[in-house]
Enzyme design. Sequence first.
Site, PDB file in Angstrom:
ATOM      1  CG  HIS A  39      -1.971   1.049   1.158  1.00  0.00           C
ATOM      2  ND1 HIS A  39      -1.730   2.357   1.503  1.00  0.00           N
ATOM      3  CD2 HIS A  39      -3.253   1.001   0.731  1.00  0.00           C
ATOM      4  CE1 HIS A  39      -2.831   3.066   1.311  1.00  0.00           C
ATOM      5  NE2 HIS A  39      -3.776   2.261   0.835  1.00  0.00           N
TER       6      HIS A  39
ATOM      7  CD  GLU B   7      -2.698   2.516  -2.896  1.00  0.00           C
ATOM      8  OE1 GLU B   7      -1.575   2.026  -3.114  1.00  0.00           O
ATOM      9  OE2 GLU B   7      -2.973   3.110  -1.863  1.00  0.00           O
TER      10      GLU B   7
HETATM   11  P1  PGA Z   1      -9.262   6.400   0.331  1.00  0.00           P
HETATM   12  O1  PGA Z   1      -8.049   5.392   0.393  1.00  0.00           O
HETATM   13  O2  PGA Z   1     -10.433   5.623  -0.177  1.00  0.00           O
HETATM   14  O3  PGA Z   1      -9.444   6.868   1.743  1.00  0.00           O
HETATM   15  O4  PGA Z   1      -8.860   7.504  -0.583  1.00  0.00           O
HETATM   16  C1  PGA Z   1      -7.808   4.541  -0.695  1.00  0.00           C
HETATM   17  C2  PGA Z   1      -6.518   3.778  -0.499  1.00  0.00           C
HETATM   18  O5  PGA Z   1      -5.804   4.038   0.477  1.00  0.00           O
HETATM   19  O6  PGA Z   1      -6.211   2.900  -1.328  1.00  0.00           O
END
Ligand code: PGA
Length: 258
Positions: free
Chosen positions: A94, A165
């Site tokens: 992540h 992401e």
């Molecule tokens: P968020 O986070 O939906 O709060 O923008 C998404 C992520 O961390 O992949």
Amino acid sequence: MKKLVIANWKMNPQTVDEARRLVASLEHRMHVVAEHTEVVVCAPFVYIPAFSHYIHQVKLGAQNVSWQDAGPLTGEISPLQLKEWKVDYVILGHSERRLYLGETDSMVNAKIISALKHRITPIVCLGGEENAKKDDMKTLVTEQFRKVVKGLDKKDLEKIVFVYEPVWAISTMKKSQPATGEHAYELIAHIYSLLEKKLGKMARNMRVLYGGTVNQENVHEYAQFPQIDGALVGAASLDPDNFWQVVSEFNRESIHRI
Ligand code: PGA
């Protein structure tokens, strides 16, 4: 192939009672979507024992796993410890772990191998790096992909769920900007093409999700593309109604295409 919607609670909520309430509200609604959509909750470690034995339809995930089974690694968590509490998924790579905790592609690679060894499905994020530029995402994703899957054989690679992401789309980043559906689609198609090069037709049995900010307001932008197999949801996953709208929209699209 079922759609997959994953709640990434990050370091939330603040009490175990809230965590229990959130999970219970999803578990109660799951029968509506279970035929076409899977839901995974990636909770902070300390909450997992509070509900791991009473959830049946919602699957359980963690937000990290060590590359070792045991040993002197302060603050880390062993795949064996996760397995004991019925954890089936783990988020790896992540952007927040890359940016704030120094997690590298080679660490992610070692953690993927560790998770797979214990039959925990890795949810592997691609697209997080400080100063990542919108126009350069294909290069970044290709490079990260190459490093995180190093040494994996086809059978292992096939078990991974990938997430595009883009770091600049995450709601908590300064100057965050949402990605368009077309952009998400284009990069997800690119990840599929990387998988096809390694796996051929087997790549079609895999799921690739979108993981910038997804919530009830923008979910249609992404869910309308059949190639986007679901979402990794941060902030909106802490509001059960908002999160359920995301689940329902992917579920609707999935039924619509049968
Ligand atoms: P968020 O986070 O939906 O709060 O923008 C998404 C992520 O961390 O992949």
